[in-house]
Design a protein around this motif. Sequence first.
Motif, PDB file in Angstrom:
ATOM      1  N   HIS A  27      13.055   6.975  -2.691  1.00  0.00           N
ATOM      2  CA  HIS A  27      12.628   8.375  -2.663  1.00  0.00           C
ATOM      3  C   HIS A  27      11.392   8.605  -3.525  1.00  0.00           C
ATOM      4  O   HIS A  27      10.619   9.539  -3.288  1.00  0.00           O
ATOM      5  CB  HIS A  27      13.787   9.245  -3.151  1.00  0.00           C
ATOM      6  CG  HIS A  27      13.581  10.704  -2.911  1.00  0.00           C
ATOM      7  ND1 HIS A  27      13.047  11.533  -3.867  1.00  0.00           N
ATOM      8  CD2 HIS A  27      13.807  11.467  -1.828  1.00  0.00           C
ATOM      9  CE1 HIS A  27      12.965  12.752  -3.374  1.00  0.00           C
ATOM     10  NE2 HIS A  27      13.423  12.735  -2.148  1.00  0.00           N
ATOM     11  N   ALA A  28      11.197   7.755  -4.512  1.00  0.00           N
ATOM     12  CA  ALA A  28      10.035   7.916  -5.399  1.00  0.00           C
ATOM     13  C   ALA A  28       8.722   7.834  -4.623  1.00  0.00           C
ATOM     14  O   ALA A  28       7.719   8.396  -5.033  1.00  0.00           O
ATOM     15  CB  ALA A  28      10.068   6.841  -6.485  1.00  0.00           C
ATOM     16  N   PHE A  29       8.742   7.134  -3.509  1.00  0.00           N
ATOM     17  CA  PHE A  29       7.530   7.060  -2.690  1.00  0.00           C
ATOM     18  C   PHE A  29       7.438   8.333  -1.856  1.00  0.00           C
ATOM     19  O   PHE A  29       8.303   8.593  -1.020  1.00  0.00           O
ATOM     20  CB  PHE A  29       7.572   5.823  -1.786  1.00  0.00           C
ATOM     21  CG  PHE A  29       7.415   4.535  -2.529  1.00  0.00           C
ATOM     22  CD1 PHE A  29       6.158   4.013  -2.786  1.00  0.00           C
ATOM     23  CD2 PHE A  29       8.524   3.843  -2.990  1.00  0.00           C
ATOM     24  CE1 PHE A  29       6.006   2.832  -3.492  1.00  0.00           C
ATOM     25  CE2 PHE A  29       8.386   2.660  -3.700  1.00  0.00           C
ATOM     26  CZ  PHE A  29       7.127   2.154  -3.947  1.00  0.00           C
ATOM     27  N   GLN A  30       6.407   9.102  -2.101  1.00  0.00           N
ATOM     28  CA  GLN A  30       6.302  10.419  -1.450  1.00  0.00           C
ATOM     29  C   GLN A  30       4.996  10.615  -0.689  1.00  0.00           C
ATOM     30  O   GLN A  30       4.711  11.718  -0.234  1.00  0.00           O
ATOM     31  CB  GLN A  30       6.423  11.527  -2.512  1.00  0.00           C
ATOM     32  CG  GLN A  30       7.838  11.713  -3.035  1.00  0.00           C
ATOM     33  CD  GLN A  30       8.788  12.243  -1.979  1.00  0.00           C
ATOM     34  OE1 GLN A  30       8.465  13.167  -1.253  1.00  0.00           O
ATOM     35  NE2 GLN A  30       9.955  11.637  -1.862  1.00  0.00           N
ATOM     36  N   GLY A  31       4.206   9.574  -0.542  1.00  0.00           N
ATOM     37  CA  GLY A  31       2.903   9.729   0.097  1.00  0.00           C
ATOM     38  C   GLY A  31       2.905   9.315   1.562  1.00  0.00           C
ATOM     39  O   GLY A  31       3.939   9.337   2.239  1.00  0.00           O
ATOM     40  N   ASP A  32       1.729   8.926   2.036  1.00  0.00           N
ATOM     41  CA  ASP A  32       1.568   8.526   3.438  1.00  0.00           C
ATOM     42  C   ASP A  32       2.471   7.362   3.822  1.00  0.00           C
ATOM     43  O   ASP A  32       2.762   7.166   4.998  1.00  0.00           O
ATOM     44  CB  ASP A  32       0.109   8.119   3.697  1.00  0.00           C
ATOM     45  CG  ASP A  32      -0.833   9.298   3.575  1.00  0.00           C
ATOM     46  OD1 ASP A  32      -0.360  10.446   3.654  1.00  0.00           O
ATOM     47  OD2 ASP A  32      -2.046   9.074   3.388  1.00  0.00           O
ATOM     48  N   GLU A  33       2.863   6.587   2.829  1.00  0.00           N
ATOM     49  CA  GLU A  33       3.709   5.433   3.117  1.00  0.00           C
ATOM     50  C   GLU A  33       4.999   5.819   3.828  1.00  0.00           C
ATOM     51  O   GLU A  33       5.585   5.012   4.536  1.00  0.00           O
ATOM     52  CB  GLU A  33       4.025   4.639   1.836  1.00  0.00           C
ATOM     53  CG  GLU A  33       4.739   5.393   0.737  1.00  0.00           C
ATOM     54  CD  GLU A  33       3.797   6.187  -0.164  1.00  0.00           C
ATOM     55  OE1 GLU A  33       2.637   6.379   0.223  1.00  0.00           O
ATOM     56  OE2 GLU A  33       4.245   6.626  -1.249  1.00  0.00           O
ATOM     57  N   PRO A  63      12.114   1.209  -7.398  1.00  0.00           N
ATOM     58  CA  PRO A  63      10.699   1.530  -7.571  1.00  0.00           C
ATOM     59  C   PRO A  63      10.309   1.476  -9.044  1.00  0.00           C
ATOM     60  O   PRO A  63      11.112   1.812  -9.911  1.00  0.00           O
ATOM     61  CB  PRO A  63      10.590   2.962  -7.022  1.00  0.00           C
ATOM     62  CG  PRO A  63      11.959   3.531  -7.143  1.00  0.00           C
ATOM     63  CD  PRO A  63      12.916   2.379  -7.006  1.00  0.00           C
ATOM     64  N   GLU A  92      19.145   7.489  -7.535  1.00  0.00           N
ATOM     65  CA  GLU A  92      18.283   6.336  -7.276  1.00  0.00           C
ATOM     66  C   GLU A  92      17.825   5.764  -8.607  1.00  0.00           C
ATOM     67  O   GLU A  92      17.461   6.500  -9.516  1.00  0.00           O
ATOM     68  CB  GLU A  92      17.075   6.792  -6.453  1.00  0.00           C
ATOM     69  CG  GLU A  92      16.060   5.716  -6.151  1.00  0.00           C
ATOM     70  CD  GLU A  92      14.933   6.236  -5.266  1.00  0.00           C
ATOM     71  OE1 GLU A  92      15.128   6.301  -4.039  1.00  0.00           O
ATOM     72  OE2 GLU A  92      13.874   6.593  -5.792  1.00  0.00           O
ATOM     73  N   LEU A 134       2.951   4.772  -8.913  1.00  0.00           N
ATOM     74  CA  LEU A 134       4.026   3.850  -8.544  1.00  0.00           C
ATOM     75  C   LEU A 134       3.398   2.465  -8.456  1.00  0.00           C
ATOM     76  O   LEU A 134       2.419   2.268  -7.732  1.00  0.00           O
ATOM     77  CB  LEU A 134       4.657   4.229  -7.207  1.00  0.00           C
ATOM     78  CG  LEU A 134       5.736   5.296  -7.254  1.00  0.00           C
ATOM     79  CD1 LEU A 134       6.354   5.484  -5.889  1.00  0.00           C
ATOM     80  CD2 LEU A 134       6.825   4.944  -8.258  1.00  0.00           C
ATOM     81  N   ILE A 160      18.255  12.441  -6.564  1.00  0.00           N
ATOM     82  CA  ILE A 160      17.329  12.726  -5.475  1.00  0.00           C
ATOM     83  C   ILE A 160      17.997  13.715  -4.523  1.00  0.00           C
ATOM     84  O   ILE A 160      19.069  14.238  -4.830  1.00  0.00           O
ATOM     85  CB  ILE A 160      16.896  11.436  -4.742  1.00  0.00           C
ATOM     86  CG1 ILE A 160      18.109  10.667  -4.227  1.00  0.00           C
ATOM     87  CG2 ILE A 160      16.068  10.572  -5.662  1.00  0.00           C
ATOM     88  CD1 ILE A 160      17.747   9.484  -3.374  1.00  0.00           C
ATOM     89  N   ARG A 172      17.912   8.502 -11.436  1.00  0.00           N
ATOM     90  CA  ARG A 172      17.443   9.867 -11.198  1.00  0.00           C
ATOM     91  C   ARG A 172      18.183  10.437  -9.999  1.00  0.00           C
ATOM     92  O   ARG A 172      18.619   9.696  -9.112  1.00  0.00           O
ATOM     93  CB  ARG A 172      15.943   9.903 -10.966  1.00  0.00           C
ATOM     94  CG  ARG A 172      15.484   9.095  -9.776  1.00  0.00           C
ATOM     95  CD  ARG A 172      13.987   9.125  -9.599  1.00  0.00           C
ATOM     96  NE  ARG A 172      13.523  10.446  -9.246  1.00  0.00           N
ATOM     97  CZ  ARG A 172      12.589  10.675  -8.312  1.00  0.00           C
ATOM     98  NH1 ARG A 172      12.058   9.675  -7.636  1.00  0.00           N
ATOM     99  NH2 ARG A 172      12.198  11.891  -8.046  1.00  0.00           N
ATOM    100  N   PRO A 218       0.813  -1.215   0.000  1.00  0.00           N
ATOM    101  CA  PRO A 218       0.000   0.000   0.000  1.00  0.00           C
ATOM    102  C   PRO A 218       0.852   1.272   0.000  1.00  0.00           C
ATOM    103  O   PRO A 218       1.904   1.331   0.654  1.00  0.00           O
ATOM    104  CB  PRO A 218      -0.795  -0.099   1.306  1.00  0.00           C
ATOM    105  CG  PRO A 218      -0.795  -1.532   1.643  1.00  0.00           C
ATOM    106  CD  PRO A 218       0.520  -2.073   1.160  1.00  0.00           C
ATOM    107  N   HIS A 219       0.398   2.251  -0.750  1.00  0.00           N
ATOM    108  CA  HIS A 219       1.035   3.562  -0.749  1.00  0.00           C
ATOM    109  C   HIS A 219       0.051   4.543  -1.354  1.00  0.00           C
ATOM    110  O   HIS A 219      -0.993   4.136  -1.898  1.00  0.00           O
ATOM    111  CB  HIS A 219       2.350   3.538  -1.543  1.00  0.00           C
ATOM    112  CG  HIS A 219       2.160   3.209  -2.984  1.00  0.00           C
ATOM    113  ND1 HIS A 219       1.777   4.155  -3.916  1.00  0.00           N
ATOM    114  CD2 HIS A 219       2.258   2.043  -3.664  1.00  0.00           C
ATOM    115  CE1 HIS A 219       1.670   3.583  -5.090  1.00  0.00           C
ATOM    116  NE2 HIS A 219       1.950   2.306  -4.980  1.00  0.00           N
ATOM    117  N   THR A 220       0.361   5.814  -1.263  1.00  0.00           N
ATOM    118  CA  THR A 220      -0.551   6.824  -1.818  1.00  0.00           C
ATOM    119  C   THR A 220       0.131   7.683  -2.883  1.00  0.00           C
ATOM    120  O   THR A 220      -0.379   8.734  -3.254  1.00  0.00           O
ATOM    121  CB  THR A 220      -1.109   7.735  -0.690  1.00  0.00           C
ATOM    122  OG1 THR A 220      -0.011   8.396  -0.047  1.00  0.00           O
ATOM    123  CG2 THR A 220      -1.893   6.950   0.331  1.00  0.00           C
ATOM    124  N   THR A 221       1.294   7.255  -3.346  1.00  0.00           N
ATOM    125  CA  THR A 221       1.977   7.990  -4.415  1.00  0.00           C
ATOM    126  C   THR A 221       1.417   7.539  -5.759  1.00  0.00           C
ATOM    127  O   THR A 221       1.474   6.345  -6.065  1.00  0.00           O
ATOM    128  CB  THR A 221       3.498   7.722  -4.381  1.00  0.00           C
ATOM    129  OG1 THR A 221       3.979   7.954  -3.059  1.00  0.00           O
ATOM    130  CG2 THR A 221       4.221   8.631  -5.343  1.00  0.00           C
TER     131      THR A 221
END
Lengths: 151, 163
Positions: B108-114, A65, A97, A53, A91, A89, A47-50
């Motif tokens: 770093h690509a993950f930028q949300g609530d996670e 990722p 990364e 992805l 960061i 990329r 689970p994630h909110t990005t």
Amino acid sequence: MSGFDTPEIRLEAALSYVLFPIGSKRFALPSDIVSELARPGRLQSFPHTTPHLAGVLLRRGQIVPVCDIARILSGCESRQQRFHLIAERKIEGGAREWVALPVDGECELSNVPILPPTGKLPAYVQGLLSLPNEIVEVLDLEKVITMESKR
Amino acid sequence: MNRKGKSSETIVVFRVADTRFGISANAVEEICGLDGVQLLPRESRTRGVKHSLMRREREHLVVDSASFFHMLPARPERVLLLRGSQIGLLIGGVDYMQEVSTLHRLPHAFQGDERHWFLGLVRLFDGIVPLVDPDAFDDVIGIAKRHIAQAVLADSETAGAFA
């Protein structure tokens, strides 16, 4: 990999570009940030909110990722996802990364000189490659991914 | 646990629906069944906390993991009681425990609530799972406690009005 710090310098220095298909179009990335083209590995999702992805995969001992940039480039999810283009990329703090980009087919290397973007092109287009019968947009990977995240 | 593998830590690998998570075994007080899990009064429920569990004369507020992680509703089978916090996690099953020596940072690509939910990623012998941060539930529990307190207060005021 180059040690150049600014996109402007890289634009001049990157002599070749990796062309890859997404949907019905081809796009390009400077070859100096592309690490490899790989068959899709085992995607691990959690689970994630990005947005956009898809998860992560293990590549050469690193957790990478997977970012599906097809939606912003072609307006729909990448359907075929025949390969993963592994790119690097920058960061925070100058660190780098890897990110895996699902693409719909095989890639090609081009050495045509990059032209400045003209007209009303999206901000993630850093230049254009003029090929026979085709104009290919050269992407600024960071801007594409950031744009994806903001959607 | 560190990034150079100089120490190791045991993690509990658990499941919510088909998704696996890890949590440090040190953060887990007990893994128990659903016996004793009770629905909170309707006015006390929040989106993430709808149940409580009395265990050793202490009430634990139980977080619905599926709801917390923005997943589709999942059938609960167990409760993970977190150490020293009176918080329970409603989960599916527990898969196994494994010792791990490396915590990989969340890309770093993950930028949300996670970024608040997970301490990082750990590699298991059969895959990669996010390592849940036991402190991630503090906010949702804080909201639930305030909600319950308001419900109790409203209840006592109503009772006072009839006294």
